[in-house]
Design a protein around this motif. Sequence first.
Motif, PDB file in Angstrom:
ATOM      1  N   SER A 197       0.577  -1.132  -0.004  1.00  9.12           N
ATOM      2  CA  SER A 197      -0.040  -0.052   0.000  1.00  9.12           C
ATOM      3  C   SER A 197       0.931   1.403   0.160  1.00  9.12           C
ATOM      4  N   ASP A 198       2.034   1.264   0.481  1.00 11.32           N
ATOM      5  CA  ASP A 198       2.919   2.392   0.475  1.00 11.32           C
ATOM      6  C   ASP A 198       3.361   2.723  -1.093  1.00 11.32           C
ATOM      7  N   LEU A 199       3.021   1.689  -1.992  1.00  5.75           N
ATOM      8  CA  LEU A 199       3.372   2.054  -3.272  1.00  5.75           C
ATOM      9  C   LEU A 199       2.241   2.952  -4.235  1.00  5.75           C
ATOM     10  N   ARG A 200       1.214   3.210  -3.448  1.00  3.50           N
ATOM     11  CA  ARG A 200       0.318   3.723  -4.125  1.00  3.50           C
ATOM     12  C   ARG A 200       0.485   5.054  -4.918  1.00  3.50           C
ATOM     13  N   PRO A 201       1.197   5.872  -4.307  1.00  7.35           N
ATOM     14  CA  PRO A 201       1.503   7.212  -5.152  1.00  7.35           C
ATOM     15  C   PRO A 201       2.555   6.935  -6.084  1.00  7.35           C
ATOM     16  N   ARG A 202       3.279   5.993  -6.168  1.00  4.52           N
ATOM     17  CA  ARG A 202       4.103   5.735  -7.129  1.00  4.52           C
ATOM     18  C   ARG A 202       3.315   4.969  -8.470  1.00  4.52           C
ATOM     19  N   VAL A 203       2.459   4.127  -8.149  1.00  3.43           N
ATOM     20  CA  VAL A 203       1.640   3.363  -8.983  1.00  3.43           C
ATOM     21  C   VAL A 203       0.704   4.572  -9.594  1.00  3.43           C
ATOM     22  N   ARG A 204       0.300   5.506  -8.965  1.00  2.99           N
ATOM     23  CA  ARG A 204      -0.773   6.469  -9.620  1.00  2.99           C
ATOM     24  C   ARG A 204       0.379   7.466 -10.490  1.00  2.99           C
ATOM     25  N   ALA A 205       1.245   7.505 -10.260  1.00  4.06           N
ATOM     26  CA  ALA A 205       1.994   8.557 -10.893  1.00  4.06           C
ATOM     27  C   ALA A 205       2.551   7.997 -12.321  1.00  4.06           C
ATOM     28  N   ILE A 206       2.900   6.502 -12.123  1.00  3.33           N
ATOM     29  CA  ILE A 206       3.315   5.627 -13.618  1.00  3.33           C
ATOM     30  C   ILE A 206       1.916   5.632 -14.462  1.00  3.33           C
ATOM     31  N   ALA A 207       0.593   5.545 -13.828  1.00  2.00           N
ATOM     32  CA  ALA A 207      -0.476   5.438 -14.615  1.00  2.00           C
ATOM     33  C   ALA A 207      -0.599   6.806 -15.376  1.00  2.00           C
ATOM     34  N   GLU A 208      -0.487   7.820 -14.621  1.00  2.00           N
ATOM     35  CA  GLU A 208      -0.656   9.380 -15.088  1.00  2.00           C
ATOM     36  C   GLU A 208       0.397   9.516 -16.349  1.00  2.00           C
ATOM     37  N   GLU A 209       1.564   9.169 -16.042  1.00  2.00           N
ATOM     38  CA  GLU A 209       2.487   9.476 -17.027  1.00  2.00           C
ATOM     39  C   GLU A 209       2.405   8.789 -18.509  1.00  2.00           C
ATOM     40  N   LEU A 210       1.611   7.679 -18.253  1.00  2.00           N
ATOM     41  CA  LEU A 210       1.488   6.694 -19.344  1.00  2.00           C
ATOM     42  C   LEU A 210       0.344   7.355 -19.989  1.00  2.00           C
ATOM     43  N   ILE A 211      -0.387   7.920 -19.416  1.00  2.00           N
ATOM     44  CA  ILE A 211      -1.692   8.607 -20.276  1.00  2.00           C
ATOM     45  C   ILE A 211      -1.250   9.986 -20.881  1.00  2.00           C
ATOM     46  N   ASP A 212      -0.473  10.625 -20.135  1.00  2.00           N
ATOM     47  CA  ASP A 212       0.196  11.982 -20.359  1.00  2.00           C
ATOM     48  C   ASP A 212       0.949  11.611 -21.829  1.00  2.00           C
ATOM     49  N   ALA A 213       1.449  10.713 -21.968  1.00  2.00           N
ATOM     50  CA  ALA A 213       2.360  10.400 -23.070  1.00  2.00           C
ATOM     51  C   ALA A 213       1.446  10.100 -24.356  1.00  2.00           C
ATOM     52  N   ARG A 214       0.380   9.535 -24.230  1.00  2.00           N
ATOM     53  CA  ARG A 214      -0.484   9.569 -25.420  1.00  2.00           C
ATOM     54  C   ARG A 214      -1.676  10.557 -25.552  1.00  2.00           C
ATOM     55  N   TYR A 215      -1.824  11.490 -24.549  1.00  2.00           N
ATOM     56  CA  TYR A 215      -2.915  12.176 -24.281  1.00  2.00           C
ATOM     57  C   TYR A 215      -3.337  12.928 -25.727  1.00  2.00           C
ATOM     58  N   GLU A 216      -2.355  13.565 -26.180  1.00  2.00           N
ATOM     59  CA  GLU A 216      -2.730  14.495 -27.344  1.00  2.00           C
ATOM     60  C   GLU A 216      -2.915  13.644 -28.360  1.00  2.00           C
ATOM     61  N   THR A 217      -2.629  12.423 -28.585  1.00  2.00           N
ATOM     62  CA  THR A 217      -3.248  11.523 -29.643  1.00  2.00           C
ATOM     63  C   THR A 217      -4.590  11.167 -29.856  1.00  2.00           C
ATOM     64  N   GLY A 218      -5.018  11.419 -28.629  1.00  2.00           N
ATOM     65  CA  GLY A 218      -6.637  10.969 -28.644  1.00  2.00           C
ATOM     66  C   GLY A 218      -7.048   9.548 -28.749  1.00  2.00           C
ATOM     67  N   GLU A 219      -6.168   8.788 -28.874  1.00  2.00           N
ATOM     68  CA  GLU A 219      -6.194   7.529 -29.010  1.00  2.00           C
ATOM     69  C   GLU A 219      -5.059   5.990 -28.883  1.00  2.00           C
ATOM     70  N   MET A 220      -5.338   5.245 -28.387  1.00  2.00           N
ATOM     71  CA  MET A 220      -4.280   4.339 -28.093  1.00  2.00           C
ATOM     72  C   MET A 220      -4.613   2.681 -28.311  1.00  2.00           C
ATOM     73  N   ASP A 221      -3.661   1.992 -28.569  1.00  2.00           N
ATOM     74  CA  ASP A 221      -3.899   0.725 -28.365  1.00  2.00           C
ATOM     75  C   ASP A 221      -3.541   0.233 -26.892  1.00  2.00           C
ATOM     76  N   PHE A 222      -4.847  -0.150 -26.119  1.00  2.00           N
ATOM     77  CA  PHE A 222      -4.936  -0.129 -24.902  1.00  2.00           C
ATOM     78  C   PHE A 222      -3.834  -1.003 -24.164  1.00  2.00           C
ATOM     79  N   ILE A 223      -3.688  -2.254 -24.700  1.00  2.00           N
ATOM     80  CA  ILE A 223      -2.691  -3.183 -24.253  1.00  2.00           C
ATOM     81  C   ILE A 223      -1.220  -2.801 -24.328  1.00  2.00           C
ATOM     82  N   ALA A 224      -1.024  -2.299 -25.857  1.00  2.00           N
ATOM     83  CA  ALA A 224       0.469  -1.952 -26.179  1.00  2.00           C
ATOM     84  C   ALA A 224       0.909  -0.635 -25.188  1.00  2.00           C
ATOM     85  N   ASP A 225      -0.026   0.318 -25.448  1.00  2.00           N
ATOM     86  CA  ASP A 225       0.464   1.614 -24.789  1.00  2.00           C
ATOM     87  C   ASP A 225       0.198   1.759 -23.277  1.00  2.00           C
ATOM     88  N   PHE A 226      -0.693   0.993 -22.485  1.00  2.00           N
ATOM     89  CA  PHE A 226      -1.052   1.418 -21.376  1.00  2.00           C
ATOM     90  C   PHE A 226      -1.089   0.111 -20.472  1.00  2.00           C
TER      91      PHE A 226
END
Length: 401
Positions: free
Chosen positions: A105-134
Amino acid sequence: MSEPIIVSAADLHSHAHEIFRRYRPLTPLLKRDDGIYIAIRARDVEQLLTDPRTRQMETEIAETRGVVDGPLRDFLQYTMVLSNGIAHRQRRLPLARAFAHKFISDLRPRVRAIAEELIDARYETGEMDFIADFANWLPARVICHILGVPESDIPEFTRCVYSLSRAFSSTFTKEDVPDMQHAAGDLSAYVDDLLMDRRQRPREDFLTSYTLALDTSEKLSNVEAVVQMMTILLGGSDTTRSALAIQASLLLENRDQWEAVCGDPALIPAAVFECLRYEPFVGSVPRVTLDDIALDGWSLPRGQILSLSTLAAMRDPDVYSEPDRFDIRRSDLPRRHLVFGNGVHRCLGAALAKLELEEGLAALTRRLPSLELDGNPLVVRGGSGIRTVQGLRVRWACARA
Ligand code: HEM
């Protein structure tokens, strides 16, 4: 005593839910055409998970597929998942603390940050291959963080892991074996190098403390240590990646429930649990019977491979009301989810998987509330063990600055 109804492994692979729905009222037990018995009622599955008249399957299935030597054989022979008694305890214990709920449970902030970084990396494209990109990246990056493995190694170890994970599906064939041998050999060499490196150049990371603890206690051989780390890389990156994709697809197919989660993040844990119940990525756990077992007048002989179908059990109407309805607000889910098994082999990564699924969903609903399927929903196949998923494309409306 009645003889069980025989079902084909191929039919189960493509229509598991339909087959279990048809036979569950008639019989507690099916037999696959390759001789494996399947328990399909929730009460029996739960009871047999911890029944002393069963033990964990070891290399029985692998032998029927001709896996008698090589790195794949080592993997199946030494992994904690397929071991029993003291060998199982000695393989699991050195890892138990690191994956306990308190530490995860101490990892929660780190996991959250990784999930958000992955979304940020694709955000502007408006689409993704959910498995390959996230979904590929979130659990793999988290397991790198836990173990102290560089993220640049992810393509190398996940390539092996996705091939090797078929070893935990009882339907792999002799034709799959050469490729799985290759993957097991490459992954084992990779992990061996990692452990060797930490012995020679200790650091402040999990792998260093793991090698130190092993070398002090001398309870595990080097091959056993390597295989447990392979197991962690496999469990840590394959299962949750597919569960993330199943979860996104189910919620997007049930738009009102997706929107409910977007509007009320307190629904996230229940949504995660319902996705794991409704369409689990791990569909069963394997056991061997040590004695004759009677189930409601049906006979399960000793010395047989038995698949405890959590997939079937989690849609048993005796436990879940309207089990074929996907409903994140259902109130009949047990606190200890059956998808992670039970007893001494209960999933070591359950707390981690839940955390990743929760934080993955939290990031998606917060950052991409307009997320929608871009094509068909995810197809999940497989009636037992580790199942398979096919592609999932998604898109969203991006609010440009
Ligand atoms: C949604 C994700 C996951 C599901 C559905 C799942 C499911 C399961 C199940 C059903 C078992 C019990 C096997 C048995 O009784 O024969 C198990 C064991 C195990 N899982 Fe997971 N798992 C998941 C994620 C993870 C993760 C993230 C890890 C990473 C550490 C992991 C590591 C393990 C290990 C090491 C075992 C073997 C435990 C033992 O034999 O003592 N799993 N998992």
